[in-house]
Design a protein around this motif. Sequence first.
Motif, PDB file in Angstrom:
ATOM      1  N   LYS A   9      -7.397 -22.019  50.781  1.00 32.15           N
ATOM      2  CA  LYS A   9      -7.103 -23.342  50.265  1.00 32.15           C
ATOM      3  C   LYS A   9      -7.944 -23.622  49.030  1.00 32.15           C
ATOM      4  O   LYS A   9      -9.076 -23.197  48.916  1.00 32.15           O
ATOM      5  N   VAL A  10      -7.366 -24.377  48.100  1.00 36.96           N
ATOM      6  CA  VAL A  10      -8.085 -24.784  46.910  1.00 36.96           C
ATOM      7  C   VAL A  10      -7.992 -26.288  46.797  1.00 36.96           C
ATOM      8  O   VAL A  10      -7.137 -26.921  47.381  1.00 36.96           O
ATOM      9  N   ARG A  11      -8.881 -26.873  46.015  1.00 39.42           N
ATOM     10  CA  ARG A  11      -8.886 -28.313  45.825  1.00 39.42           C
ATOM     11  C   ARG A  11      -7.581 -28.785  45.201  1.00 39.42           C
ATOM     12  O   ARG A  11      -7.059 -28.157  44.288  1.00 39.42           O
ATOM     13  N   ASN A  12      -7.053 -29.891  45.690  1.00 39.08           N
ATOM     14  CA  ASN A  12      -5.891 -30.512  45.078  1.00 39.08           C
ATOM     15  C   ASN A  12      -6.381 -31.388  43.936  1.00 39.08           C
ATOM     16  O   ASN A  12      -7.024 -32.396  44.173  1.00 39.08           O
ATOM     17  N   ASP A  16      -7.189 -36.920  45.832  1.00 38.51           N
ATOM     18  CA  ASP A  16      -8.143 -36.583  46.885  1.00 38.51           C
ATOM     19  C   ASP A  16      -8.452 -37.859  47.644  1.00 38.51           C
ATOM     20  O   ASP A  16      -9.239 -38.677  47.204  1.00 38.51           O
ATOM     21  N   ASN A  88       1.414 -32.900  50.102  1.00 38.19           N
ATOM     22  CA  ASN A  88       0.321 -32.459  49.236  1.00 38.19           C
ATOM     23  C   ASN A  88      -0.338 -33.596  48.472  1.00 38.19           C
ATOM     24  O   ASN A  88      -1.435 -33.427  47.936  1.00 38.19           O
ATOM     25  N   THR A  91      -3.421 -34.828  51.053  1.00 38.65           N
ATOM     26  CA  THR A  91      -4.338 -33.882  51.692  1.00 38.65           C
ATOM     27  C   THR A  91      -5.478 -33.538  50.750  1.00 38.65           C
ATOM     28  O   THR A  91      -5.384 -33.712  49.536  1.00 38.65           O
ATOM     29  N   ASP A  92      -6.512 -32.998  51.336  1.00 39.24           N
ATOM     30  CA  ASP A  92      -7.694 -32.609  50.569  1.00 39.24           C
ATOM     31  C   ASP A  92      -7.471 -31.281  49.853  1.00 39.24           C
ATOM     32  O   ASP A  92      -8.015 -31.047  48.780  1.00 39.24           O
ATOM     33  N   THR A  93      -6.691 -30.403  50.448  1.00 40.72           N
ATOM     34  CA  THR A  93      -6.379 -29.112  49.842  1.00 40.72           C
ATOM     35  C   THR A  93      -4.873 -28.919  49.854  1.00 40.72           C
ATOM     36  O   THR A  93      -4.158 -29.552  50.633  1.00 40.72           O
ATOM     37  N   THR A  94      -4.392 -28.034  48.989  1.00 45.22           N
ATOM     38  CA  THR A  94      -2.957 -27.794  48.939  1.00 45.22           C
ATOM     39  C   THR A  94      -2.494 -27.080  50.203  1.00 45.22           C
ATOM     40  O   THR A  94      -3.237 -26.322  50.821  1.00 45.22           O
ATOM     41  N   ALA A 104      -5.149 -29.135  56.374  1.00 41.93           N
ATOM     42  CA  ALA A 104      -5.317 -29.192  54.917  1.00 41.93           C
ATOM     43  C   ALA A 104      -6.171 -30.374  54.495  1.00 41.93           C
ATOM     44  O   ALA A 104      -6.264 -30.664  53.305  1.00 41.93           O
ATOM     45  N   ASP A 226     -17.744 -27.086  50.056  1.00 41.50           N
ATOM     46  CA  ASP A 226     -17.405 -26.150  48.987  1.00 41.50           C
ATOM     47  C   ASP A 226     -18.478 -25.094  48.769  1.00 41.50           C
ATOM     48  O   ASP A 226     -18.193 -23.964  48.397  1.00 41.50           O
TER      49      ASP A 226
END
Length: 764
Positions: A9-12, A16, A88, A91-94, A104, A226
């Motif tokens: 997962k990566v940051r959206n 946020d 999406n 959520t915090d991540t995609t 997520a 992170d």
Amino acid sequence: MTAPDESAKVRNPAVDRRLRGETLERGAVGLDVAALLARTGGKGAAPLAGTDGSVVENGGSAPSADTAQGAPRMDAEALAAAVTAVANRYTDTTLDADTDFFDAGGTSIAAVEFVAALARELDVHLDLDTVFFDARPRRLAHRWLAEHAESAPPRPDAEPEADTDDLAQLFADLAGADRLPVVAAPERVAPRRILLTGATGFLGSHLLLDLLRHSEAHVVCLIRADDDDAAAQRLEHALRRFALPWSREVLRRVTPLAGDLRLPRLGLSEERWASLAAEVDAIVNAGAAVDFLRGYPSLRRTNVLGPLTLAELACTDRPKPVHHISSLAVFNGSDAATLGEDDPTANVAALPIGYDRSKWAAEAVLRRAGEHGLVVTILRPGGIGSHPETAAHNPRDLNAGITAALTRFRTAPGFRYLNAAPVDWVSRVAAQIVGTPSAWGHTYHLTGAPTSLDQVVAETTLAGMGIRVQHWEQWCDDVVRAIREGPVPELESLAQVLQSPVARRQLAAMVTAPPASAARTEAFVSANGLPAPATPGPAARSRMLTALAGAGPQPGDQPYLRFNETLTGTVGPIGETADIPCDLRLTLSVASSAQMFTARTIEVTGELICAGLADEPLAVEGTATVRPHDGIPLRHEVRHPIMHYRLTLRDSSGGSWWLEGYKFAAARRRMVRQLGTQMIEIGRTGQSVSYTGEVAVPMHTYLSDQIDGIQIDPRLPERQQRLAKLLWLSWFGGQLGKGLLEPILRVGVDLLDLRRAARKEHRR
């Protein structure tokens, strides 16, 4: 163990909302579900990408049900893609179509917004229970199309797809333990380096401090963040939030490690995984997703696959003992007469909600790991109460919500027993077990003595909070209605839980639960000289209820007890004769007897009539303290204070005065007169005293006002009203009697001292 090919997962970067969601869930005020649903209609959200590459802005152009009728019907894949795109934004991540919304980083607050957005933009109307059960976008799309066949294009060649079967998924998860290697038993020595999960949670943060206080171990804390610096910041915030110390000494013996219990190998690199396996010699799992609304498919990665990953770590390099924080929820639905530490748990199919099943599955996974040679200790708390000294509590805990509702609305669901203990005791016993090798490999119930409904009714009655006991279903309906009509936004999360049919099954299991027995735990506690669970004192209980904003008695609520007091006398300017008539007509009240026992304060309202101050009656409000300063004489005063009045006087034009009065006790005065006589001083607000005098209770009003005239909250049953009046008279009379005796005892002591001095002088 989760599949190794799950996407990272990566940051959206678009939105946020996790911080806001978590803040609201911790008890922030001012935003209820209705407000959230209203806010989701506003502009400013990220645009929704359609399956054909077009962009639909969030706002007035969102399709309505009417316009959607003429649009082409979406197939399952197109709808899953559209649902994923909407998800999406919250959520915090995609996430992809097969990733759970909550995994997520979605929160229950974000879920409300997500559901509203689906209805507004896609005309897909899902209830929250559906989302909480299994929040994978593809599953949500398939469920919606299965229930609305007219929305899907015909697929004659398609085979019917089975609905989500969480029991099948559960047993498939259990099979993961069969892939663990067979290992030798670990060395039975006190651990020197411990891996702890869940250190930012309520129990986990207290457990961390107890591991540091009562062992020499260094603790590695796995924290979802992170990087390691962010992990340290989250840990510091959690400890401070629960009134726990944070210092360089704590950080010296703690290593915050950024990772994720939900991910394969904890989200660590292969090198970090190997070094962690080599350096730690014990694993303590206090991490869990505690959510009574979410289904098993939504909870499994944290609550089941997480412990399985920890078992894998325990088998890697040298074998390590695993200590797992479970829950008495594994017994929900059981018809056993008692819940013993070695008794079989409930049939998993009988467990009412996903959370219970996930805790059951975690224990089953670890039992299978034990068959491969691991030493596994199961620690089962029941309800985890507030800290008896700091009043730290878990605002998202269902027990805390029930306590808040009990305090705010004076009602409780009819239950058999509460199996609960304060967090400091649960943490202390768990830490001692982790540090005692001979205690490993068993199951412990960290519950303390069970509390019956009769005990709760008696305690709340003695505390001045007589309660109504209702059937749990009626209690749910009444509490939700009271929260919404109040409104009481601080308890909105409780209303959301009580409205859910899924969560109500959990409550039904709680109220019918039998008492838990803890023979092994009791023997361990006794053998190690540990204390019994402490009951929160009045001060700590008051602080906890204050922290549960809005939970205590509110302005305009019916007081627990009240009575009238009439005082008449004269006042005069300083240095002059007190010949101005002055009458006080007061009402004294208390919200609960806890207010008396803790602070010994009484609320005062009424009016003052004094022509020397104003032509009209002055409104009175303030407090009276019983035996102020514990009855110790004031400076330059030999009399002992019995009561201290601090009042504010106001006229209709906004002018204000202050009034301060004392009732004193002294030797050689008529005792009854002392109880009713008050020395008063009056001055303009912000100025020094300008009037002094004396007012007293007319003897003919004392019995009718302050004994026969006592009024008790009419909502209480008649028996509790009689008991409340008796308690008040006993307590108040005892306090006043003690105040009257103090000067007499002081004179007696002085006389003894004089006789002793005279004898010494005579001997000379």
